[in-house]
Design a protein around this motif. Structure first.
Motif, PDB file in Angstrom:
ATOM      1  N   LYS A 186      32.133  26.534  50.461  1.00 33.63           N
ATOM      2  CA  LYS A 186      33.385  25.783  50.643  1.00 33.63           C
ATOM      3  C   LYS A 186      33.090  24.283  50.782  1.00 33.63           C
ATOM      4  O   LYS A 186      33.851  23.450  50.283  1.00 33.63           O
ATOM      5  N   LEU A 187      31.988  23.953  51.435  1.00 36.20           N
ATOM      6  CA  LEU A 187      31.594  22.543  51.532  1.00 36.20           C
ATOM      7  C   LEU A 187      31.258  21.973  50.161  1.00 36.20           C
ATOM      8  O   LEU A 187      31.605  20.831  49.850  1.00 36.20           O
ATOM      9  N   ALA A 188      30.582  22.778  49.342  1.00 35.57           N
ATOM     10  CA  ALA A 188      30.229  22.320  47.993  1.00 35.57           C
ATOM     11  C   ALA A 188      31.487  22.124  47.151  1.00 35.57           C
ATOM     12  O   ALA A 188      31.584  21.158  46.371  1.00 35.57           O
ATOM     13  N   THR A 189      32.460  23.009  47.310  1.00 35.96           N
ATOM     14  CA  THR A 189      33.717  22.867  46.575  1.00 35.96           C
ATOM     15  C   THR A 189      34.460  21.616  47.021  1.00 35.96           C
ATOM     16  O   THR A 189      35.011  20.869  46.192  1.00 35.96           O
ATOM     17  N   LEU A 190      34.475  21.367  48.336  1.00 42.09           N
ATOM     18  CA  LEU A 190      35.128  20.155  48.852  1.00 42.09           C
ATOM     19  C   LEU A 190      34.430  18.896  48.338  1.00 42.09           C
ATOM     20  O   LEU A 190      35.076  17.926  47.945  1.00 42.09           O
ATOM     21  N   GLU A 191      33.110  18.923  48.300  1.00 41.35           N
ATOM     22  CA  GLU A 191      32.353  17.785  47.782  1.00 41.35           C
ATOM     23  C   GLU A 191      32.657  17.550  46.311  1.00 41.35           C
ATOM     24  O   GLU A 191      32.812  16.412  45.864  1.00 41.35           O
TER      25      GLU A 191
END
Length: 141
Positions: free
Chosen positions: A63-68
């Motif tokens: 989810k952090l990678a998607t937000l980034e």
């Protein structure tokens, strides 16, 4: 805001996880409220959310990678400095030199003295007055 799948909302998932981890954070609460009202956040707000969510270990890395990726996808807007103010009137040096050359030969020329005073006081000279000065210089040569 256009979304491909409505049931998958990474930003809302991260906001809820951050609210659970940090319930007293006013920043996250305000982002949560804005996201519910407007349906989206700005790039700077998403960057702040991402920086906050990096500190919480319970948020999955995907989810952090998607937000980034969402942050990187958005354009970066730069504010340029405003241009410096221009003077209202710019003197034409050529006309000033013409008047000086006329007054060097005929220092009592009343019309040129009048136009020279207008020129020195930063008043605009009309095109007829400029033509008159040019005509005087041609007569002198």
């Amino acid at each position: 805001m256009y979304r491909k799948k409505i049931d998958v909302d990474v930003v809302m998932d991260i906001l809820k996880a951050l609210l659970e981890a940090q319930p007293h954070s006013t920043f996250v609460a305000s982002l949560y409220q804005q996201y519910q009202e407007r349906g989206g956040l700005s790039k700077k707000q998403l960057e702040g959310l991402y920086n906050k969510s990096l500190k919480v270990p319970s948020i999955p890395a995907n989810k952090l990678a998607t937000l980034e990726a969402m942050i990187l996808k958005r354009p970066t807007r730069y504010k340029s400095a405003p241009p410096p103010p221009k003077p209202l009137y710019e003197k034409d040096e050529k006309i000033g030199q013409m008047m000086d050359s006329i007054l060097a030969k005929y220092p009592q020329h009343k019309r040129v003295l009048f136009l020279k005073s207008k020129y020195d006081n930063n008043e605009t000279l009309s095109s007829a007055e400029v033509l008159e000065i040019e005509r005087f210089t041609k007569v002198l040569k």
